[in-house]
Motif scaffolding. Structure first.
Motif, mmCIF file in Angstrom:
data_model
loop_
_atom_site.group_PDB
_atom_site.id
_atom_site.type_symbol
_atom_site.label_atom_id
_atom_site.label_comp_id
_atom_site.label_asym_id
_atom_site.label_seq_id
_atom_site.Cartn_x
_atom_site.Cartn_y
_atom_site.Cartn_z
ATOM 1 N N ARG A 81 76.546 -87.272 -53.435
ATOM 2 C CA ARG A 81 74.965 -87.385 -53.010
ATOM 3 C C ARG A 81 74.471 -86.958 -54.416
ATOM 4 N N HIS A 82 74.839 -86.011 -55.132
ATOM 5 C CA HIS A 82 73.782 -85.271 -56.069
ATOM 6 C C HIS A 82 74.338 -86.306 -57.837
ATOM 7 N N CYS A 138 84.724 -91.737 -54.481
ATOM 8 C CA CYS A 138 84.118 -91.714 -52.915
ATOM 9 C C CYS A 138 84.298 -92.700 -52.359
ATOM 10 N N SER A 174 84.749 -81.348 -47.247
ATOM 11 C CA SER A 174 83.985 -83.062 -46.850
ATOM 12 C C SER A 174 82.803 -82.774 -46.822
ATOM 13 N N LYS A 175 82.245 -82.083 -46.073
ATOM 14 C CA LYS A 175 80.920 -81.510 -46.375
ATOM 15 C C LYS A 175 80.323 -80.743 -47.564
ATOM 16 N N VAL A 176 81.220 -80.287 -48.923
ATOM 17 C CA VAL A 176 81.163 -79.958 -49.456
ATOM 18 C C VAL A 176 81.081 -81.052 -50.979
ATOM 19 N N LYS A 214 80.682 -84.209 -49.604
ATOM 20 C CA LYS A 214 79.959 -85.430 -49.725
ATOM 21 C C LYS A 214 78.522 -84.444 -50.571
ATOM 22 N N SER A 215 77.789 -83.425 -51.009
ATOM 23 C CA SER A 215 77.136 -82.615 -50.788
ATOM 24 C C SER A 215 76.949 -83.559 -52.259
ATOM 25 N N TYR A 216 78.516 -82.766 -53.272
ATOM 26 C CA TYR A 216 78.519 -83.247 -54.667
ATOM 27 C C TYR A 216 78.150 -84.689 -54.787
ATOM 28 N N THR A 263 80.185 -93.743 -48.862
ATOM 29 C CA THR A 263 80.492 -91.879 -48.756
ATOM 30 C C THR A 263 81.392 -91.259 -48.422
ATOM 31 N N ARG A 264 80.770 -91.503 -47.231
ATOM 32 C CA ARG A 264 81.178 -90.156 -45.874
ATOM 33 C C ARG A 264 82.071 -90.376 -45.892
ATOM 34 N N ARG A 318 80.353 -90.489 -56.622
ATOM 35 C CA ARG A 318 80.187 -91.296 -56.003
ATOM 36 C C ARG A 318 80.799 -92.923 -55.749
#
Length: 104
Positions: A32-33, A42, A24-26, A28-30, A78-79, A38
């Motif tokens: 975000r960019h 997401c 999930s961290k990956v 979220k990072s994806y 998104t989170r 998103r």
């Protein structure tokens, strides 16, 4: 006679939870960019989850259902959406592995 049982189910669930955090961290990072990821992947699951959660909580508390649930901010949606997708990915891998072991 069973001397003791090893709680393999608890270990499996704990492992799946630990694996889902980096996934999930990956995500979220994806998200975000990449605005397309998103906006399309997401945010909708996050909004649906929020809608279902609010309605279920109100139903369980026997309160009046709102006509419209206020949407989450894009960052919160998104989170939550990335967390849900991470859990789905990890659970699908686990189900696949169980299916593979059973059919083997």
């Amino acid at each position: 006679m069973v001397i003791g049982t090893f709680p393999i189910g608890k270990v499996f669930i704990f492992t799946m939870k630990q694996i889902s955090k980096p996934v999930s961290k990956v995500l979220k990072s994806y998200a975000r960019h990449h605005p397309f990821f998103r906006r399309i992947v997401c945010i909708p699951p996050g909004q649906v989850y929020n809608n279902l959660e609010v309605r279920l909580k109100l139903h369980l508390l026997k309160l009046k259902q709102p006509k419209r649930v206020p949407p989450l901010t894009p960052a919160m949606a998104t989170r939550i959406g990335a967390d849900i997708l991470g859990e789905v990915i990890v659970m699908s891998i686990g189900v696949f592995l169980l299916y593979y072991e059973v059919t083997r």
